[in-house]
Write a protein that holds these residues in place. Structure first.
Motif, mmCIF file in Angstrom:
data_model
loop_
_atom_site.group_PDB
_atom_site.id
_atom_site.type_symbol
_atom_site.label_atom_id
_atom_site.label_comp_id
_atom_site.label_asym_id
_atom_site.label_seq_id
_atom_site.Cartn_x
_atom_site.Cartn_y
_atom_site.Cartn_z
ATOM 1 N N VAL A 123 0.834 -1.209 0.000
ATOM 2 C CA VAL A 123 0.000 0.000 0.000
ATOM 3 C C VAL A 123 0.864 1.252 0.000
ATOM 4 O O VAL A 123 0.684 2.169 -0.812
ATOM 5 C CB VAL A 123 -0.955 0.006 1.210
ATOM 6 N N ALA A 124 1.841 1.311 0.906
ATOM 7 C CA ALA A 124 2.731 2.471 0.974
ATOM 8 C C ALA A 124 3.580 2.580 -0.284
ATOM 9 O O ALA A 124 3.869 3.690 -0.756
ATOM 10 C CB ALA A 124 3.620 2.379 2.213
ATOM 11 N N ALA A 125 3.988 1.437 -0.845
ATOM 12 C CA ALA A 125 4.803 1.451 -2.059
ATOM 13 C C ALA A 125 4.024 2.040 -3.229
ATOM 14 O O ALA A 125 4.575 2.799 -4.036
ATOM 15 C CB ALA A 125 5.279 0.040 -2.389
ATOM 16 N N GLN A 126 2.741 1.700 -3.349
ATOM 17 C CA GLN A 126 1.927 2.248 -4.434
ATOM 18 C C GLN A 126 1.885 3.769 -4.366
ATOM 19 O O GLN A 126 2.016 4.463 -5.381
ATOM 20 C CB GLN A 126 0.513 1.672 -4.362
ATOM 21 N N ARG A 127 1.725 4.305 -3.161
ATOM 22 C CA ARG A 127 1.674 5.760 -3.001
ATOM 23 C C ARG A 127 2.999 6.401 -3.389
ATOM 24 O O ARG A 127 3.045 7.402 -4.109
ATOM 25 C CB ARG A 127 1.342 6.115 -1.544
ATOM 26 N N PHE A 128 4.088 5.829 -2.905
ATOM 27 C CA PHE A 128 5.392 6.449 -3.148
ATOM 28 C C PHE A 128 5.806 6.317 -4.608
ATOM 29 O O PHE A 128 6.333 7.272 -5.198
ATOM 30 C CB PHE A 128 6.455 5.834 -2.241
ATOM 31 N N VAL A 129 5.593 5.166 -5.219
ATOM 32 C CA VAL A 129 5.975 4.981 -6.625
ATOM 33 C C VAL A 129 5.165 5.904 -7.519
ATOM 34 O O VAL A 129 5.692 6.462 -8.494
ATOM 35 C CB VAL A 129 5.815 3.508 -7.038
ATOM 36 N N GLN A 130 3.891 6.108 -7.192
ATOM 37 C CA GLN A 130 3.084 7.058 -7.960
ATOM 38 C C GLN A 130 3.659 8.473 -7.847
ATOM 39 O O GLN A 130 3.724 9.213 -8.830
ATOM 40 C CB GLN A 130 1.634 7.037 -7.470
#
Length: 391
Positions: free
Chosen positions: A268-275
């Motif tokens: 979940v956190a990775a999706q936010r940061f990669v976006q």
């Protein structure tokens, strides 16, 4: 009450100077180990670390059977008694040797994850913490002890803690000074922007700094899943990986970035940061400059604009990667490399020229007929003469 990283940098030495043992309590991953390392650095102390959760009973000291007849004592009523000696862990021997070699220089012995060690291990460490003694061996005066613990439900303010800890003896609580550590975003971001002198780059990648400046809650989110979650320590691992990833070809970056970030922060956190990365990142790689296009010795202005906009640490990483992957003495490559080297800060130029001097590039460039090779050689000679103390 709890103290920030910055406040603890003052509080821990105060406790040590008072002759007491600081017990730093905080959630996993918030920077307790980094704090102790920084305290040691500021005190000019040699740091030794023992991870108690990984220790077994007998790791510090183990009885050694008598080896000579002189080790036996004869008594009238009890017969022959063995005067048992002890063998000590290599860490403890190193501590003793360091204290002898440098009298008066402080030594910090950090007992990390103290309450995650077994009851037997904690019991073995009791005399060390309470009496500064292991069996008959007394610690040198130079040695200062610091312990760190994860919270347990018996601690005020941590009633809902669910760490797998072994509650410590009441004597430990009574004889150590509990210093609760909190996550302070402003403190952490200030540290993140400082230069890591060993790696010659900021402690934390600029993209992460900008992301957390926009959403500070993501440094250590209040809502946490059952698996991987963001922590200051996890963000540092992400940062270290980004510095290496972002100098690779763009296609490789795209294929790896999500899994690398999710492996530390959770999906979940990775999706936010990669976006965030995809909408905020402007970068260029050695492949873009030296392989992708037959430009001759001149890099197009559009690519140079992107390069000039990179943080200096990213420029330095790109230049270093180029030296590994590309023969910059080749005519067209020499011209392109001179161009990007010129668009780099003086200290970065100087670091790259030092690296060049250790290889055979100068020998290849010296006496070359190609104009771009001559230009690069002249630039290297100029940079080598820089006096960085004037900047």
């Amino acid at each position: 009450m709890a103290l920030s990283f910055k406040e603890l940098l003052t509080a821990v030495p105060v406790v040590l100077r008072g002759g007491n043992v600081p017990n730093i309590v905080g959630e996993a991953g918030i920077g307790k180990s980094a704090l102790v390392a920084e305290v040691a650095r500021q005190m000019g102390a040699t740091l030794f670390t023992t991870v108690v959760s990984l220790s077994e009973k007998g790791d510090l000291a183990i009885p050694v059977p008598p080896l000579t007849s002189e080790a036996y004592v004869e008594t009238e009523k009890y017969g022959s008694l063995a005067d048992v000696q002890y063998g000590y862990t290599h860490t403890l021997i190193e501590i003793i040797e360091t204290a002898q070699a440098h009298p008066g220089r402080p030594i910090l012995w950090f007992l990390d994850e103290f309450n995650r060690g077994s009851q037997a291990v904690q019991s073995e460490l009791m005399n060390l913490v309470l009496q500064r003694q292991i069996n008959s061996l007394v610690l040198p005066e130079e040695v200062k002890l610091v312990i760190a613990e994860n919270p347990d439900e018996t601690m005020t303010g941590f009633e809902n803690a669910d760490y797998g800890v072994v509650a410590g003896d009441a004597a430990i609580k009574d004889r150590t000074v509990r210093l609760v550590m909190k996550v302070d975003v402003a403190d952490w971001l200030a540290w993140a922007a400082e230069e890591d002198t060993q790696k010659q780059r900021p402690h934390i990648h600029d993209l992460i700094q900008r992301y957390l400046q926009e959403d500070a809650t993501q440094l250590y989110p209040a809502e946490r899943g059952d698996d991987l979650n963001p922590t200051p320590r996890a963000w540092q691992r992400v940062s270290d990986n980004l510095f290496e990833l972002l100098v690779l070809p763009e296609e490789t970056q795209r294929s790896l970035v999500f899994d690398l970030v999710a492996g530390d922060l959770g999906e979940v956190a990775a999706q936010r940061f990669v976006q965030f990365m995809q909408t905020n990142q402007e970068t260029v790689t050695p492949m873009d400059i030296f392989v992708s296009q037959p430009w001759g010795p001149v890099v197009p202005e559009k690519v140079m604009q992107t390069y000039r906009g990179l943080p200096e640490v990213q420029k330095l990483a790109l230049l270093k990667s180029t030296l590994v992957a590309i023969d910059v003495a080749q005519p067209d490559n020499a011209g392109r490399f001179a161009q990007i080297l010129t668009a780099t800060a003086k200290d970065g130029q100087y670091a790259i020229v030092k690296q060049l001097a250790a290889g055979d590039v100068l020998e290849k460039l010296y006496g070359a007929d190609d104009e771009s090779a001559k230009t690069l050689y002249q630039l290297i000679t100029k940079v080598a003469a820089y006096d960085l103390s004037e900047d």
